[in-house]
Motif scaffolding. Structure first.
Motif, mmCIF file in Angstrom:
data_model
loop_
_atom_site.group_PDB
_atom_site.id
_atom_site.type_symbol
_atom_site.label_atom_id
_atom_site.label_comp_id
_atom_site.label_asym_id
_atom_site.label_seq_id
_atom_site.Cartn_x
_atom_site.Cartn_y
_atom_site.Cartn_z
ATOM 1 N N THR A 447 0.825 -1.210 0.000
ATOM 2 C CA THR A 447 0.000 0.000 0.000
ATOM 3 C C THR A 447 0.862 1.265 0.000
ATOM 4 O O THR A 447 0.553 2.247 -0.687
ATOM 5 C CB THR A 447 -0.921 0.007 1.234
ATOM 6 O OG1 THR A 447 -1.736 -1.168 1.201
ATOM 7 C CG2 THR A 447 -1.804 1.239 1.256
ATOM 8 N N TYR A 448 1.941 1.237 0.736
ATOM 9 C CA TYR A 448 2.811 2.406 0.816
ATOM 10 C C TYR A 448 3.419 2.751 -0.544
ATOM 11 O O TYR A 448 3.581 3.920 -0.892
ATOM 12 C CB TYR A 448 3.927 2.167 1.835
ATOM 13 C CG TYR A 448 4.865 3.354 1.983
ATOM 14 C CD1 TYR A 448 4.565 4.383 2.852
ATOM 15 C CD2 TYR A 448 6.034 3.440 1.223
ATOM 16 C CE1 TYR A 448 5.402 5.491 2.973
ATOM 17 C CE2 TYR A 448 6.880 4.531 1.335
ATOM 18 C CZ TYR A 448 6.558 5.549 2.216
ATOM 19 O OH TYR A 448 7.390 6.647 2.318
ATOM 20 N N LEU A 449 3.744 1.723 -1.323
ATOM 21 C CA LEU A 449 4.423 1.953 -2.607
ATOM 22 C C LEU A 449 3.474 2.355 -3.731
ATOM 23 O O LEU A 449 3.933 2.718 -4.820
ATOM 24 C CB LEU A 449 5.202 0.698 -3.011
ATOM 25 C CG LEU A 449 6.463 0.401 -2.186
ATOM 26 C CD1 LEU A 449 7.038 -0.955 -2.548
ATOM 27 C CD2 LEU A 449 7.503 1.510 -2.377
ATOM 28 N N VAL A 450 2.155 2.246 -3.484
ATOM 29 C CA VAL A 450 1.199 2.628 -4.525
ATOM 30 C C VAL A 450 1.357 4.120 -4.850
ATOM 31 O O VAL A 450 1.285 4.980 -3.973
ATOM 32 C CB VAL A 450 -0.249 2.335 -4.075
ATOM 33 C CG1 VAL A 450 -1.242 2.913 -5.072
ATOM 34 C CG2 VAL A 450 -0.467 0.838 -3.919
ATOM 35 N N GLY A 451 1.612 4.430 -6.118
ATOM 36 C CA GLY A 451 1.753 5.815 -6.560
ATOM 37 C C GLY A 451 3.111 6.424 -6.288
ATOM 38 O O GLY A 451 3.325 7.618 -6.549
ATOM 39 N N ARG A 452 4.058 5.634 -5.746
ATOM 40 C CA ARG A 452 5.398 6.133 -5.472
ATOM 41 C C ARG A 452 6.415 5.448 -6.370
ATOM 42 O O ARG A 452 6.258 4.277 -6.727
ATOM 43 C CB ARG A 452 5.783 5.898 -4.004
ATOM 44 C CG ARG A 452 5.020 6.756 -2.995
ATOM 45 C CD ARG A 452 5.532 6.497 -1.580
ATOM 46 N NE ARG A 452 5.007 7.457 -0.608
ATOM 47 C CZ ARG A 452 3.900 7.294 0.089
ATOM 48 N NH1 ARG A 452 3.167 6.194 -0.101
ATOM 49 N NH2 ARG A 452 3.509 8.213 0.949
ATOM 50 N N ALA A 453 7.457 6.183 -6.724
ATOM 51 C CA ALA A 453 8.526 5.608 -7.544
ATOM 52 C C ALA A 453 9.308 4.589 -6.730
ATOM 53 O O ALA A 453 9.483 4.727 -5.519
ATOM 54 C CB ALA A 453 9.464 6.718 -8.031
ATOM 55 N N LEU A 454 9.779 3.528 -7.404
ATOM 56 C CA LEU A 454 10.512 2.468 -6.725
ATOM 57 C C LEU A 454 11.976 2.858 -6.535
ATOM 58 O O LEU A 454 12.907 2.171 -6.993
ATOM 59 C CB LEU A 454 10.393 1.159 -7.509
ATOM 60 C CG LEU A 454 8.992 0.555 -7.601
ATOM 61 C CD1 LEU A 454 9.009 -0.731 -8.409
ATOM 62 C CD2 LEU A 454 8.426 0.294 -6.203
#
Length: 515
Positions: A447-454
């Motif tokens: 959930t935290y990584l949704v919409g964030r660059a890896l």
């Protein structure tokens, strides 16, 4: 016989349980403190094994070239055999004598460990771990049952269970240290070979100091009950392990969990209706023992939030080595061991479990909630150590006394299966906690990584978020455990509760009914 001799054989403060008059107790009484040492070594070996092997798993995987999907079976195979066979192991000890089952369990565990350490492929290692679990299920109930029947004086029982509870509570953290040292400076194989040392010491001690091996119970084995509970526990443990590696919505996960619940429900329905039940209802219906078993079940679920995810945080986020991680847990072990002595020897005899066990569980909840505030660059001394010390105090107040109250008032014929029930609650709680917290942590990271660059920073922050999420849910589990323990455990000091447990009567005075 002189007055001093009378006091040595039947000291004041002796529990109403007339176990002191049984052959087992009379034979072992004079060597009881040596016997405690033997039982402590055997218990430490069983507790250490899981953590030690977990630390060595990545190295073993590289050496034997098995996949990530296969890796979990090294842990699951042991858990399945151990968890599903515990009640059978306890009943075998009652029927054939606990000295025999203790020694057979020690020798079998050692042989399986040697085979596992010498493994040349994955199949050999998993087979060895399965056999380890089976002999562990024979060994663990015998250890606790012998402790219960050897120490019947309430004052001496408090001392003995304080030591045993400290070992049981600290064993997981000690395993991290030992596993790190052996993996780093010897070989992953030594994380299994080390069991031969523990088993040899305990076996020699058992042969020297355990003087009697008469069976406590000759009733026929409850085969239908055995099949139901063994199948039910197997399905539950496998279902939770499967959920950990797949998903809760997976058909196999759902199927095994549903079948497990149905089988255990059938077992609960059957036991009051058979002449010789595998688990006599009186063992768990006593509020002191039943409340302690429930507290152990729930506390074991939350316990994995401490060892599993705090280990991840120290190694993956703060970049501690395995050895340094083990050393980082030592203050918690010291606090746990010290508080186990105070709680079992001072607080429990005076106030009983209804007061101190919920307080200990609540302190664990507070410590884990505060731990969720750690960051990517938090200092161990200021942001981890204080909460580890608080956890040690909490475990010393909750888990350590639960071993004593969970077997309080058991007759010799019930000691084995009663001890196995307490062990089973700990094992099932651990399986549930591992699966549940792993799932929640993985979901939080995704959930935290949704919409964030890896980016490396985001990936590392997502991992941290998963750990802190697990700490929060672990804290909630401990709050639930504290509430249930406060409601279920009866009032009264240990003498009052022991008398009530023996009579099968309520521990609390019942007001007369008004007409």
């Amino acid at each position: 016989m002189s007055q001093s001799e009378k006091e040595s054989t039947s000291p004041s403060g002796t529990s109403p349980v007339n176990v002191a008059e049984t052959t087992d107790h009379a034979a072992n009484h004079t060597m009881r403190w040596w016997i405690l040492g033997v039982l402590g070594v055997a218990q430490l070996m069983v507790i250490l094994d899981n953590t030690v092997v977990n630390i060595a798993l990545p190295t073993a995987q590289h050496a034997l070239a098995f996949s990530n999907a296969d890796r979990q079976w090294v842990v699951t195979a042991y858990a399945l055999a151990f968890g599903s066979l515990l009640l059978l192991g306890g009943r075998i000890g009652d029927i054939f004598g606990r000295k025999r089952t203790l020694i057979i369990g020690l020798v079998g565990f050692a042989v399986a460990s040697a085979i596992g350490g010498a493994s040349v492929n994955f199949a050999m290692l998993v087979t060895a771990r399965t056999v380890q679990g089976a002999f562990g299920a024979l060994l663990a109930p015998s250890v606790l049952a012998l402790l219960t029947t050897t120490f019947t004086d309430l004052r001496e029982r408090a001392k003995a269970f304080a030591i045993y509870g400290g070992i049981a509570g600290a064993g997981g953290a000690l395993g991290l240290l030992l596993g790190g040292i052996l993996t780093s400076y010897a070989s992953w194989r030594w994380t299994l070979y080390i069991n031969l040392v523990f088993a040899a010491v305990a076996t020699i001690g058992a042969l020297l100091w355990l003087k009697n091996d008469k069976a406590a119970d000759r009733d026929p084995l409850d085969i239908p009950g055995l099949l139901l509970v063994t199948g039910g526990l197997f399905c539950l443990v496998y279902g939770f392990s499967h959920a950990e590696t797949t998903a809760w919505s997976n058909p196999f996960t759902i199927g095994f969990l549903v079948v497990g619940v149905i089988l255990l429900a059938c077992f609960a329905w059957l036991e009051p209706r058979v002449r010789y039940p595998l688990l006599p209802p009186r063992v768990v219906l006593d509020r002191t023992r039943g409340g302690s078993i429930l507290a152990m079940l729930l506390a074991s679920m939350g316990l994995f939030g401490v060892f599993l995810f705090l280990t991840y945080y120290l190694q993956e986020t703060l970049h501690f080595s395995p050895v340094k991680t083990g050393i980082a847990f030592l203050p918690m072990i010291a606090a746990l061991a010290g508080m186990a002595q105070v709680s079992n020897r001072v607080l429990l005899p005076r106030f009983g479990p209804k007061v101190i066990v919920p307080i200990g569980l609540f302190l664990n909840a507070v410590a884990l909630f505060l731990l969720h505030g750690v960051g990517l660059h938090s200092a161990y001394a200021s942001h981890v150590l204080p909460y580890l010390l608080l956890l040690g105090v909490g475990f010393g107040l909750s888990l350590a006394p639960s071993f004593s109250t969970g077997t309080l008032g058991l007759t010799p014929s019930d000691a084995g299966v009663g001890s196995a029930t307490l062990n089973t609650s700990q094992q099932v709680g651990g399986s549930v906690g591992t699966a549940l917290l792993n799932t929640l942590a993985a979901g939080a990271a995704t959930t935290y990584l949704v919409g964030r660059a890896l980016t490396p920073v985001n990936v590392q922050t997502a991992a941290l978020h998963s750990y802190t999420t697990a700490f929060v849910y672990s804290a909630l589990i401990f709050v639930l455990a504290a509430a249930i323990a406060a409601l279920v455990l009866p009032r009264g000091n240990m003498r009052t509760l022991s008398e009530a447990a023996v009579r099968g009567a309520p521990a609390e005075p019942v007001a007369e009914e008004r007409v």
